[in-house]
Write an enzyme that holds these catalytic residues in place. Structure first.
Site, short mmCIF file in Angstrom:
data_model
loop_
_atom_site.label_atom_id
_atom_site.label_comp_id
_atom_site.label_asym_id
_atom_site.label_seq_id
_atom_site.Cartn_x
_atom_site.Cartn_y
_atom_site.Cartn_z
N ARG A 65 0.82 -1.22 0.00
CA ARG A 65 0.00 0.00 0.00
C ARG A 65 0.84 1.26 0.00
NH1 ARG A 65 -2.92 -1.18 5.45
NH2 ARG A 65 -0.79 -1.83 5.81
N GLN A 88 2.52 25.62 19.69
CA GLN A 88 1.85 26.07 18.46
C GLN A 88 2.30 25.18 17.31
OE1 GLN A 88 1.93 30.90 19.32
NE2 GLN A 88 2.89 30.15 17.51
N ASN A 92 2.49 25.60 13.07
CA ASN A 92 2.40 26.64 12.04
C ASN A 92 2.66 26.06 10.66
OD1 ASN A 92 2.21 28.62 14.16
ND2 ASN A 92 4.42 28.47 14.38
N HIS A 122 15.42 33.68 12.58
CA HIS A 122 14.71 34.15 13.76
C HIS A 122 14.98 33.27 14.98
CE1 HIS A 122 11.58 35.09 10.45
NE2 HIS A 122 12.37 36.14 10.60
N LYS A 156 11.94 24.19 17.84
CA LYS A 156 11.17 24.05 16.61
C LYS A 156 11.39 22.64 16.07
CE LYS A 156 11.39 28.89 15.25
NZ LYS A 156 11.85 29.86 14.24
N HIS A 178 16.87 30.35 13.29
CA HIS A 178 16.40 29.43 12.24
C HIS A 178 15.90 30.21 11.05
CE1 HIS A 178 13.01 27.37 10.25
NE2 HIS A 178 13.92 26.44 10.15
N TYR A 231 5.53 23.28 10.82
CA TYR A 231 6.43 23.21 11.97
C TYR A 231 5.70 23.47 13.28
CZ TYR A 231 6.85 28.34 11.43
OH TYR A 231 6.60 29.68 11.32
N GLU A 264 11.52 38.39 20.27
CA GLU A 264 12.06 37.97 18.97
C GLU A 264 13.33 38.72 18.62
OE1 GLU A 264 10.59 37.16 14.42
OE2 GLU A 264 9.73 38.88 15.47
N LYS A 269 11.56 43.21 7.16
CA LYS A 269 12.09 42.94 8.50
C LYS A 269 13.32 42.04 8.43
CE LYS A 269 10.17 39.96 11.47
NZ LYS A 269 9.27 39.36 12.46
#
Length: 178
Positions: free
Chosen positions: A23, A46, A48, A62, A72, A119, A132, A143, A167
């Site tokens: 399969r 979270q 995302n 970041h 992450k 990252h 992620y 941040e 940014k």
């Protein structure tokens, strides 16, 4: 899951351990117990998704400062990206060193990024999509970011940057932040 340590302590490339038959295959994409067994933080605050229209889109680099430092765990689910992490832990033997790896829908690899690692990624295809999870909530005041082209980091990207947010293009060069 198959955990392969990177040269940066605490960061891992994670491959699927596939159980295949006629399969297709089955594989565990995340397991808190397996993360704990590797000494990794299995918290998900979270989840995302990031979709990118064009090849050459750069997102990052970041990270968040404590007490909002985040882990992450990410996977490219469509197309391909070149994912880069930078160790921002001042007490680490690999402080300011970086590691890059291709994550793609074809290779199904994932990357575990520890707290206090910057990252970012460059898309290698049109329509690249990344899923992620992060271990802490997004906290704008915590941040920070690094410029992808900062000479102090010496990151060699596998393609040109065609699309970048204002940014991300304006993070200060390392050592010049005020």
């Amino acid at each position: 899951m198959l955990f392969t340590p990177t040269p940066l302590q605490g960061a891992y490339v994670v491959d699927l351990k596939q159980i295949a038959d006629d399969r297709g295959f089955f594989a565990r994409a995340f397991c808190a117990e397996e993360f704990k067994a590797q000494g990794l933080k299995p918290v998900i605050a979270q989840a995302n998704m990031s979709f990118n229209h064009r090849k050459g889109t750069l997102r990052g680099l970041h990270y968040q400062l404590p007490p909002a430092a985040e882990t992450k765990f990410l996977r490219c689910i469509s197309g391909a990206i070149w994912d880069v992490i930078v160790d921002m832990r001042p007490d680490s033997d690999t402080y300011l060193q970086h590691f890059g790896v291709e994550l793609s829908a074809a290779n199904r690899r994932a990357l575990y990024v520890p707290e206090m690692f910057a990252h970012g990624y460059l898309t290698l295809s049109d329509g690249a999509e990344v899923f992620y999870s992060v271990g802490e909530f997004y906290t704008p005041g915590a941040e920070r970011g690094l410029r992808y082209d900062d000479p102090a980091l010496g990151i060699s990207w596998p393609g040109s940057v065609e699309v970048i947010s204002q940014k991300d293009s304006e993070w200060p060069l390392w050592g010049t932040e005020t």
